[in-house]
Scaffold this motif. Structure first.
Motif, mmCIF file in Angstrom:
data_model
loop_
_atom_site.group_PDB
_atom_site.id
_atom_site.type_symbol
_atom_site.label_atom_id
_atom_site.label_comp_id
_atom_site.label_asym_id
_atom_site.label_seq_id
_atom_site.Cartn_x
_atom_site.Cartn_y
_atom_site.Cartn_z
ATOM 1 N N GLN A 20 0.863 -1.167 0.000
ATOM 2 C CA GLN A 20 0.000 0.000 0.000
ATOM 3 C C GLN A 20 0.905 1.223 0.000
ATOM 4 O O GLN A 20 1.878 1.284 0.753
ATOM 5 C CB GLN A 20 -0.882 0.016 1.263
ATOM 6 C CG GLN A 20 -2.030 -0.976 1.199
ATOM 7 C CD GLN A 20 -3.002 -0.660 0.080
ATOM 8 O OE1 GLN A 20 -3.414 0.484 -0.076
ATOM 9 N NE2 GLN A 20 -3.350 -1.664 -0.727
ATOM 10 N N LEU A 21 0.607 2.170 -0.856
ATOM 11 C CA LEU A 21 1.463 3.353 -0.930
ATOM 12 C C LEU A 21 0.700 4.576 -0.423
ATOM 13 O O LEU A 21 -0.501 4.706 -0.659
ATOM 14 C CB LEU A 21 1.898 3.609 -2.373
ATOM 15 C CG LEU A 21 2.747 2.523 -3.033
ATOM 16 C CD1 LEU A 21 3.060 2.929 -4.465
ATOM 17 C CD2 LEU A 21 4.048 2.329 -2.256
ATOM 18 N N HIS A 22 1.400 5.458 0.279
ATOM 19 C CA HIS A 22 0.831 6.750 0.679
ATOM 20 C C HIS A 22 1.762 7.818 0.164
ATOM 21 O O HIS A 22 2.924 7.852 0.530
ATOM 22 C CB HIS A 22 0.702 6.838 2.202
ATOM 23 C CG HIS A 22 -0.343 5.912 2.738
ATOM 24 N ND1 HIS A 22 -1.659 6.281 2.872
ATOM 25 C CD2 HIS A 22 -0.272 4.623 3.119
ATOM 26 C CE1 HIS A 22 -2.358 5.248 3.334
ATOM 27 N NE2 HIS A 22 -1.527 4.227 3.493
ATOM 28 N N ILE A 23 1.263 8.631 -0.730
ATOM 29 C CA ILE A 23 2.109 9.674 -1.310
ATOM 30 C C ILE A 23 1.467 11.020 -1.008
ATOM 31 O O ILE A 23 0.261 11.200 -1.187
ATOM 32 C CB ILE A 23 2.229 9.497 -2.845
ATOM 33 C CG1 ILE A 23 2.889 8.150 -3.163
ATOM 34 C CG2 ILE A 23 3.017 10.642 -3.469
ATOM 35 C CD1 ILE A 23 2.775 7.742 -4.607
ATOM 36 N N ASP A 24 2.257 11.947 -0.522
ATOM 37 C CA ASP A 24 1.752 13.308 -0.347
ATOM 38 C C ASP A 24 2.097 14.085 -1.610
ATOM 39 O O ASP A 24 3.261 14.410 -1.852
ATOM 40 C CB ASP A 24 2.391 13.961 0.881
ATOM 41 C CG ASP A 24 1.695 13.512 2.155
ATOM 42 O OD1 ASP A 24 0.581 12.960 2.049
ATOM 43 O OD2 ASP A 24 2.268 13.694 3.244
ATOM 44 N N ALA A 25 1.065 14.346 -2.391
ATOM 45 C CA ALA A 25 1.301 14.968 -3.692
ATOM 46 C C ALA A 25 0.919 16.444 -3.652
ATOM 47 O O ALA A 25 0.104 16.874 -2.840
ATOM 48 C CB ALA A 25 0.482 14.245 -4.751
ATOM 49 N N ASP A 26 1.527 17.203 -4.562
ATOM 50 C CA ASP A 26 1.145 18.612 -4.697
ATOM 51 C C ASP A 26 0.094 18.789 -5.790
ATOM 52 O O ASP A 26 -0.676 19.739 -5.785
ATOM 53 C CB ASP A 26 2.378 19.445 -5.063
ATOM 54 C CG ASP A 26 3.436 19.343 -3.998
ATOM 55 O OD1 ASP A 26 3.105 19.553 -2.823
ATOM 56 O OD2 ASP A 26 4.586 19.000 -4.342
ATOM 57 N N LEU A 27 0.125 17.861 -6.718
ATOM 58 C CA LEU A 27 -0.786 17.966 -7.860
ATOM 59 C C LEU A 27 -1.175 16.551 -8.281
ATOM 60 O O LEU A 27 -0.318 15.660 -8.323
ATOM 61 C CB LEU A 27 -0.058 18.678 -9.018
ATOM 62 C CG LEU A 27 -0.874 19.115 -10.225
ATOM 63 C CD1 LEU A 27 -1.843 20.243 -9.859
ATOM 64 C CD2 LEU A 27 0.056 19.601 -11.341
ATOM 65 N N VAL A 28 -2.463 16.334 -8.529
ATOM 66 C CA VAL A 28 -2.916 15.037 -9.036
ATOM 67 C C VAL A 28 -3.564 15.269 -10.399
ATOM 68 O O VAL A 28 -4.394 16.167 -10.552
ATOM 69 C CB VAL A 28 -3.913 14.370 -8.057
ATOM 70 C CG1 VAL A 28 -4.542 13.135 -8.693
ATOM 71 C CG2 VAL A 28 -3.216 13.989 -6.759
ATOM 72 N N VAL A 29 -3.129 14.483 -11.372
ATOM 73 C CA VAL A 29 -3.649 14.656 -12.740
ATOM 74 C C VAL A 29 -4.419 13.400 -13.136
ATOM 75 O O VAL A 29 -3.883 12.291 -13.076
ATOM 76 C CB VAL A 29 -2.497 14.907 -13.742
ATOM 77 C CG1 VAL A 29 -3.071 15.201 -15.122
ATOM 78 C CG2 VAL A 29 -1.617 16.051 -13.268
ATOM 79 N N LEU A 30 -5.677 13.590 -13.501
ATOM 80 C CA LEU A 30 -6.542 12.456 -13.832
ATOM 81 C C LEU A 30 -6.661 12.319 -15.351
ATOM 82 O O LEU A 30 -7.000 13.278 -16.041
ATOM 83 C CB LEU A 30 -7.933 12.656 -13.235
ATOM 84 C CG LEU A 30 -7.996 12.933 -11.727
ATOM 85 C CD1 LEU A 30 -9.436 13.190 -11.303
ATOM 86 C CD2 LEU A 30 -7.404 11.783 -10.930
ATOM 87 N N ALA A 31 -6.376 11.119 -15.858
ATOM 88 C CA ALA A 31 -6.542 10.861 -17.291
ATOM 89 C C ALA A 31 -8.004 10.471 -17.518
ATOM 90 O O ALA A 31 -8.363 9.298 -17.506
ATOM 91 C CB ALA A 31 -5.611 9.756 -17.740
#
Lengths: 663, 323
Positions: free
Chosen positions: A484-495
């Motif tokens: 299981q991964l937990h990433i703190d992202a600044d931007l999420v881009v949905l295809a």
């Protein structure tokens, strides 16, 4: 009594494996009027056709029944064969024992029984067939292209290149479509605008091409060679012939808070606007929903500053009628609405964006001049997560069952461009699998992984949650390492999945063309006629037929153009003689047929009749224009008195078929 | 009311606006009134009637009458005006040749319902709004009006005229008489129950063709049932089941054009509730394509015989049909 020959085709094993073809030929040989009944391996082959021709001559046949594939496939082949043996081609009937029998049944006994019944129906019908003669109708030497994206532009340019006039109808104020919004294009990373805008200009300058921008097709009548189309030119409140595109009005307009569609709402435009700098035509348009003058009658600034007097607040929608020989549909696609994808927080956080929105953020002509900044705080994002297949390959009702095809490649492009420009950025791509068939496509993707160190992780993102510190908490699973991964992202881009434009469905109804369940236009044959619709004279260009990238779209656009050119080259086309006619003695003049006729082929005349009681009466009766009638048969069903009948499919022929089946 | 109608008819004849009048006159018995053409004031004075028993719809007669020389005056009850509009719509009448006087209408009395009470030898009927006083050769009888109201008036669409050139009296309002309730009851039956119901009803048919002949929607130049070439004429007489199909075919034939005037059931000598077949179609059309009343306007377009871009797909109709 007709002398009928019955010819049963094996179609290799297509029919013969499920239907006992010998038994069919034997059984039909006993039907009234049948003088010869035989079977053959491939009836459509040269020797199969010879068999039919020889039998016509030898037995003096006056009717031919072929038990074979769908008439869509080979009716014409067999009609031609009959004609070459001196038989009227409309004395040939097809009993479809392949698509409607052998292909859909498994049990030989019942399939054989059904094939015999279908054959009997065809024999019963052919007793009532009459010889028909086809007429000719002229071809208007002009094409209509619906949609002014790259597909429509390419089709129009190719048709114009061949010397034919072509009109483009585009619902937006400018041509260019989605491609105009893109930043770079895969796999060569050349700038979309640099390769598209010259083509747009070429369209505007080509004297054979006329662009109806900010216009819609509202009505289509007629048929191949002669489509009568009504085009609604929406009021843009700016005189196109006067406007120079100087942009002064857009600068002075006090209403500047309208979300800019071209930049996906990341910045604002004025109420009077030019969609983008390279728009074609470069003419301003007033958005009536936001213009103070049009809403309240108070303002008029644009009119005052316009030096050529192009502003016209009283402009009305106008309608144009044109006749075209061919129509090419190029209505394109849209990303799906992500409102139902709450788990990705698209509607909660401004930093969750779609790929098309990213295109604008990264574009030099975009809201931030091409510097990639987070929409929320305009800071540089350091961790970016891409989520693939949002709504594509989806088995629930929120998304689409198909692969949107373009997302794998554009995401590789995005990832690569970001890593190139901002090497301090971590880029993650979550995918189901990466699909890269296409010339230089897999190499392109591998460059993203190997050269640019984009983190490709097989697995889906389960949840995106906006945190208090402005970060986006991304929970995902890595299917390969089973973590299981937990990433703190600044931007999420949905295809986001792509779907056909919403205007396509009503257009398909107008054009009487078919669509699939996803509203993509259906091609006449999925392999052999991929750019033609099943409706003669209507061709398909670009993503309206299925998801496509730019190279494929352009290839298909040119293919559609070549098909349209092939039609426009002809001076006339052979008409279908299976048209309706009215028995005037029975006609009530009630107009039912006229109302259901999709082609406007029926008019009414007042005619004098001597009635049974020897009085003369002036009666209103229907009259069919055989050149316009397409033989759809709607009138024959609507006619209350049974006065309307269809050549080749008369009421009595159909009843004879039904009787033969029910016997 | 009758006097006012005769007076106005005489005026229009005298002014030369019309040269004849279509109305009703008394038939052989006091309780049968029949459509009639009047050409002179004398005929009007002598024969013209309008009362609780003049139920027939005059619109269909105007197909032939409106094609004759001169203008005809037609007295139309509210429900008859729907039929006239529908016929105008279908170009079956020449509306300009008809001067329509809309007349008010109270529920008509069905003499059959009186007879069913065992009252015979009827000489005349008086209606005080609550009770009927029936004058018979055996003396006076009485019964509540509510029990003698004609079936078609029990499912009245309202007292509003949808077409007229002038009115006598006031125009009324539309009303909801729950005319689809009986259809809903039939729909609630199992297929077998419904089949049995219609078989028992339709097997009473004697093929007198009265329903077809009176129906304002049955106006073909040549009826398919009279046309040997249609291939249907003999079929519908082949056996008793095929015989039943006559009514089903006829119901399909008038679907979308039937205004629900109720004449078919009124004239049926076997009391078959034929209007229920047509009303089922009307209910289906309302539910599948949106509410539609045939004959509401002189230019209305039936959803079954029109083609628009807003038409829903056949699959959607099918889904709605199975709901």
């Amino acid at each position: 009594m007709r002398k009928i020959g019955v010819f049963v085709c094996h179609c290799g094993t297509n029919i013969a494996a499920t239907v006992d073809v010998k038994a069919v030929a034997e059984a039909l040989g006993h039907e009234p009027g049948v003088v010869v009944s035989c079977e053959y391996q491939y009836m459509c082959s040269e020797s199969g056709q010879e068999l039919i021709k020889d039998s016509i001559k030898k037995h003096g046949l006056t009717g031919v029944v072929i038990c074979s594939c769908s008439p869509r496939m080979h009716e014409n082949t067999f009609r031609k064969a009959a004609a070459s043996a001196g038989l009227n081609p409309y004395l040939v009937e097809i009993a479809n024992i392949r698509e409607q029998c052998s292909w859909i049944h498994k049990d030989i006994a019942s399939a054989t029984e059904k094939a015999i019944i279908l054959g009997k129906a065809a024999v019963a019908k052919i007793h009532l067939n009459t010889p028909l003669t086809a007429g000719e109708s002229p071809v208007a030497k002009k094409a209509l292209v619906i949609g002014g994206g790259i597909a429509g532009i390419q089709t129009a340019l190719d048709i114009a290149e061949a010397g034919f006039e072509v009109d483009i109808v585009e619902k937006k104020p400018t041509i260019g479509g989605k491609m105009a919004q893109l930043d770079k294009t895969f796999p060569t990373l050349d700038c979309a605008a640099c390769i598209l805008t010259p083509k747009m200009v070429e369209c505007a300058q080509n004297e054979k091409i006329h662009i109806y921008s900010y216009s819609e097709v509202t009505e289509v009548k007629g048929f191949v060679g002669s489509f009568n189309v009504t085009i609604k030119k929406k009021a843009r409140f700016v005189d196109e012939t006067k406007c120079t595109g100087c942009g002064l009005c857009t600068e002075k307009c006090p209403m500047k808070k309208v979300p800019n569609e071209f930049n996906m709402g990341f910045d604002n435009r004025s109420a009077v606007y030019i969609p983008f700098a390279q728009a074609v035509p470069k003419v301003a348009v007033i958005d009536p929903a936001n213009c103070m003058m049009l809403k309240t009658g108070k303002c008029g600034v644009c009119s005052k500053v316009c030096t050529v007097g192009a502003i016209d607040y009283k402009q009305q929608d106008t309608y144009i009628n044109e006749t075209y020989g061919a129509i090419v549909v190029a209505t394109g696609y849209d990303p799906i609405d992500l409102g139902k994808y709450d788990e990705f927080a698209y509607s909660q956080s401004p930093d969750v964006i779609t790929s098309l929105e990213l295109e604008r953020l990264m574009n030099a002509a975009g809201p931030d001049g091409g510097t990639l900044l987070r929409p929320s705080d305009k800071k540089h994002p350091h961790t970016i997560v891409f989520v693939q297949c949002v709504g594509s390959r989806c088995d629930d009702s929120r998304g689409k069952p198909y692969c949107s095809k373009i997302c794998c490649m554009y995401t590789a492009k995005h990832a690569m461009l970001i890593r190139e420009k901002y090497p301090d950025t971590d880029v993650y791509v979550f995918y189901i699998d990466v699909r890269t068939p296409g010339k230089n496509f897999d190499e392109f993707y591998r460059r993203a992984v190997e050269q640019y160190n984009v983190h490709y992780i097989k697995g889906m993102v389960g949840k995106v949650e906006p945190k208090a510190d402005g970060k986006l908490s991304v929970q995902a699973s890595d299917l390969i390492s089973r973590e299981q991964l937990h990433i703190d992202a600044d931007l999420v881009v949905l295809a986001a999945a792509i779907e056909p434009d919403k205007t396509a469905r009503p257009l398909a109804t107008m054009l009487t063309t078919q669509m699939d369940t996803n509203d993509f236009f259906t091609e006449a044959h999925p392999k052999l006629r991929p750019v033609e619709s099943a409706t003669a004279g209507i061709f398909l260009s670009g993503a309206c037929q299925g998801p496509k990238d730019i190279p494929e779209t352009v290839a298909q656009a040119s293919a559609a153009a070549s098909k349209a050119i092939g039609l426009l080259c002809k001076n006339s086309i052979t008409c279908n003689p299976c048209v309706a006619h009215s028995d005037e003695l029975m006609c009530n003049g009630c107009s039912s047929c006229e109302k259901v006729c999709p082609y406007g082929a029926i008019t009414y005349i007042n005619k004098e009749f001597t009635m049974p009681d020897r009085t003369v009466a002036l009666r209103r009766v229907a009259s069919v224009n055989p050149a316009v009638c397409q033989g759809c048969g709607a009138c024959t069903v609507a006619c209350p008195s049974g006065a309307m009948d269809l050549n080749g499919f008369s009421n009595s022929q159909i009843m004879a078929e039904v009787d033969a089946i029910c016997k | 009311m009758q006097e006012a109608m005769i007076k106005r008819a005489k005026e229009l004849l005298a002014e030369g606006i019309v040269n004849r009048v279509i109305g009703w006159k008394r038939g052989e018995f006091a309780y049968d009134s029949t459509p009639a053409i009047f050409e002179t004031p004398e005929e009007l004075e002598r024969d013209f009637v309008y009362d609780d028993l003049t139920a027939s719809n005059l619109s269909k007669y105007l197909i032939k009458e409106s094609r004759k020389a001169g203008k005809i005056l037609a007295f139309l009850k509210p429900c008859d005006t729907y039929s006239l509009n529908q016929l105008t719509c279908e170009h079956r009448v020449i509306r300009e040749n008809i001067h329509v006087i809309g007349i008010p209408c109270d529920p008509k009395i069905d003499a059959e319902k009186i007879k069913a009470k065992g009252i015979s030898g009827i000489l005349g009927i008086k209606n005080d709004g609550v009770d009927l006083t029936i004058d018979t050769i055996y003396g006076k009888e009485s019964m509540p009006v509510s029990e003698a109201i004609m079936e078609k008036c029990l499912s009245c669409k309202g007292k509003k005229h949808v077409t007229y050139d002038e009115l006598i009296g006031e125009d009324g309002e539309l009303c909801d008489s729950g005319r689809f309730d009986m259809v809903a009851e039939l729909e609630a039956m199992t297929a077998q129950e419904r089949y049995d119901f219609w078989r028992s009803q339709l097997s009473k048919c004697i093929r007198c063709n009265a329903c077809r002949n009176v129906c304002p929607a049955c106006t073909c130049e040549k009826c398919v049932f009279d046309n040997d070439a249609s291939g249907i004429a003999n079929k519908a007489a082949a056996d008793s089941f095929e015989e039943n199909m006559f009514h089903i075919i006829r119901a399909f034939h008038v679907a979308g054009r039937c205004t629900d005037c109720g004449e078919c059931s009124r004239v049926c000598p076997q009391n078959i509730p034929l209007h229920m077949l047509n009303r089922k179609f009307i209910k289906d059309i309302n539910e599948l394509y949106g509410t539609y009343q045939a004959g509401e306007k002189p230019d209305s377009v039936s959803p079954l015989t029109s083609y628009t871009l807003d038409d829903c797909e056949a699959s959607i109709v099918h889904e709605r049909g199975t709901e």
